[in-house]
Design a protein around this motif. Sequence first.
Motif, short mmCIF file in Angstrom:
data_model
loop_
_atom_site.label_atom_id
_atom_site.label_comp_id
_atom_site.label_asym_id
_atom_site.label_seq_id
_atom_site.Cartn_x
_atom_site.Cartn_y
_atom_site.Cartn_z
N ARG A 145 0.84 -1.22 0.00
CA ARG A 145 0.00 0.00 0.00
C ARG A 145 0.87 1.27 0.00
N SER A 146 1.99 1.18 -0.72
CA SER A 146 2.94 2.29 -0.70
C SER A 146 2.48 3.47 -1.56
N GLY A 147 1.58 3.22 -2.51
CA GLY A 147 1.08 4.30 -3.34
C GLY A 147 0.02 5.11 -2.62
N THR A 148 0.17 6.41 -2.61
CA THR A 148 -0.74 7.32 -1.93
C THR A 148 -1.38 8.28 -2.93
N PRO A 149 -2.44 8.99 -2.54
CA PRO A 149 -3.00 10.00 -3.44
C PRO A 149 -1.96 11.03 -3.88
N ALA A 150 -1.08 11.44 -2.96
CA ALA A 150 -0.05 12.41 -3.31
C ALA A 150 0.90 11.85 -4.36
N LEU A 151 1.29 10.58 -4.19
CA LEU A 151 2.17 9.96 -5.17
C LEU A 151 1.48 9.83 -6.53
N LEU A 152 0.20 9.50 -6.52
CA LEU A 152 -0.55 9.38 -7.76
C LEU A 152 -0.61 10.73 -8.49
N ALA A 153 -0.86 11.79 -7.73
CA ALA A 153 -0.93 13.12 -8.33
C ALA A 153 0.41 13.53 -8.93
N GLU A 154 1.50 13.21 -8.21
CA GLU A 154 2.84 13.55 -8.71
C GLU A 154 3.16 12.76 -9.98
N ALA A 155 2.76 11.48 -10.00
CA ALA A 155 2.99 10.65 -11.19
C ALA A 155 2.19 11.18 -12.37
N GLY A 156 1.00 11.68 -12.11
CA GLY A 156 0.20 12.26 -13.18
C GLY A 156 0.89 13.44 -13.83
N ARG A 157 1.54 14.26 -13.02
CA ARG A 157 2.26 15.41 -13.58
C ARG A 157 3.44 14.95 -14.41
N ARG A 158 4.12 13.89 -13.96
CA ARG A 158 5.28 13.40 -14.71
C ARG A 158 4.90 12.70 -16.00
N HIS A 159 3.81 11.93 -15.96
CA HIS A 159 3.44 11.10 -17.11
C HIS A 159 2.37 11.73 -18.00
N GLY A 160 1.81 12.85 -17.57
CA GLY A 160 0.88 13.57 -18.43
C GLY A 160 -0.56 13.08 -18.39
N PHE A 161 -1.00 12.57 -17.25
CA PHE A 161 -2.43 12.28 -17.10
C PHE A 161 -2.98 13.07 -15.91
N LEU A 162 -4.25 13.39 -15.98
CA LEU A 162 -4.88 14.18 -14.93
C LEU A 162 -5.21 13.32 -13.72
N VAL A 163 -5.14 13.92 -12.55
CA VAL A 163 -5.50 13.23 -11.31
C VAL A 163 -6.37 14.16 -10.47
N GLU A 164 -7.50 13.65 -10.03
CA GLU A 164 -8.34 14.37 -9.08
C GLU A 164 -8.59 13.48 -7.87
N ILE A 165 -8.44 14.06 -6.69
CA ILE A 165 -8.65 13.33 -5.44
C ILE A 165 -9.88 13.90 -4.74
N VAL A 166 -10.80 13.01 -4.39
CA VAL A 166 -12.04 13.42 -3.73
C VAL A 166 -11.85 13.33 -2.22
N GLU A 167 -12.15 14.40 -1.55
CA GLU A 167 -11.96 14.44 -0.10
C GLU A 167 -13.05 13.65 0.62
N LEU A 168 -12.89 13.54 1.94
CA LEU A 168 -13.81 12.77 2.78
C LEU A 168 -15.24 13.21 2.56
N VAL A 169 -16.13 12.24 2.40
CA VAL A 169 -17.56 12.50 2.27
C VAL A 169 -18.24 12.00 3.54
N PRO A 170 -18.95 12.86 4.30
CA PRO A 170 -19.60 12.41 5.53
C PRO A 170 -20.70 11.41 5.23
#
Length: 344
Positions: free
Chosen positions: A163-188
């Motif tokens: 479980r080493s991949g995190t939302p932050a890592l995914l977003a950073e990889a998106g910037r490097r590889h050229g795909f968009l990343v959106e992270i949805v925050e906590l929903v009550p």
Amino acid sequence: MQFRGRVWSSAFSGVASHGLVPLTDPSASRKFIVAVDPAVPPPGLAGAVAAIGNFDGLHRGHLAVIERAKALAQKLGRPCAVLTFEPHPTDFFKGPNTIFRLTPCGMKAKILERLGVDGMIVMTFDKALASLPAEAFITEILLRRLGIRAVVAGYDFHFGADRSGTPALLAEAGRRHGFLVEIVELVPAHTADQAASSTATRAALEAGDVALAARMLGHPFVIMGKVIAGQKLGRTLGFPTVNLLPDTSCRLHHGVYAVRVLAGTKIHDGVASYGRRPTFDNGPALLEAFLFDFSGDLYGETIEVLFVGWIRPEAKFDSAAALVQQMKQDEARAREILRLRPAG
């Protein structure tokens, strides 16, 4: 049916499954694509916006992720897909039926089709996938095999070995590889300080509190399955039932519930017993639903039973007559619960 490495249209023909019945029906002309372990981007889903997760239960948080993916796909003019995993990772690591599945694969596909998603991509969660480093998951799965254009995930999404991949890592990889990343925050969920949670929903269902589970999910819990022939005990008692075998992982509390049953395009009010029939045989767990003011034959049809309210726990009665008397009270109570909670 599942065809590994193939793509096919329409939803899974799942056996007994659990989940919900969303209010949105799919367009009759739209083909829903299911791809299992594709080696290359699936036709019709290439360049998709992908919502990623297990999505067991499809609760409020899951639906927020999927709705964000749909909106982004529409903005980009791309198809929208859900990327999910089978078996559930918990079952892979700890053994089959460790986890109470709220929406097994067949039901999940049906729900996603109703929600207007273009398709579902299922990756087999095995040793190879579990040990894949997070960066390799991105480059091998998301980019090479799926050809995604964008990814939407929840705030607590983790991936890759340990479980080493995190939302932050995914977003950073998106910037490097050229795909968009959106992270949805906590929903009550039903309270402002509690997140929508499959774990909390399972606990509510295991306690029989289907009303609490519905508030957490944002919709009623449902069991879907094909109507099977029973022992016809209900018919002899004056309460003919439709019978379903639940998924083997189901740990819904044994008891009597007020329900609504979707059969074809019609919804019927009813009362259902889920359990082992201790008055008669104490056999395998079975779901038996008595539909109010209904006459007909549903054998072999796939129906969905929505759990609206709790009535009482399962009990053993001294005689069939005593059981019938209680069933009449159960019917009256179910009608009252359903009257106070209109369909829709």
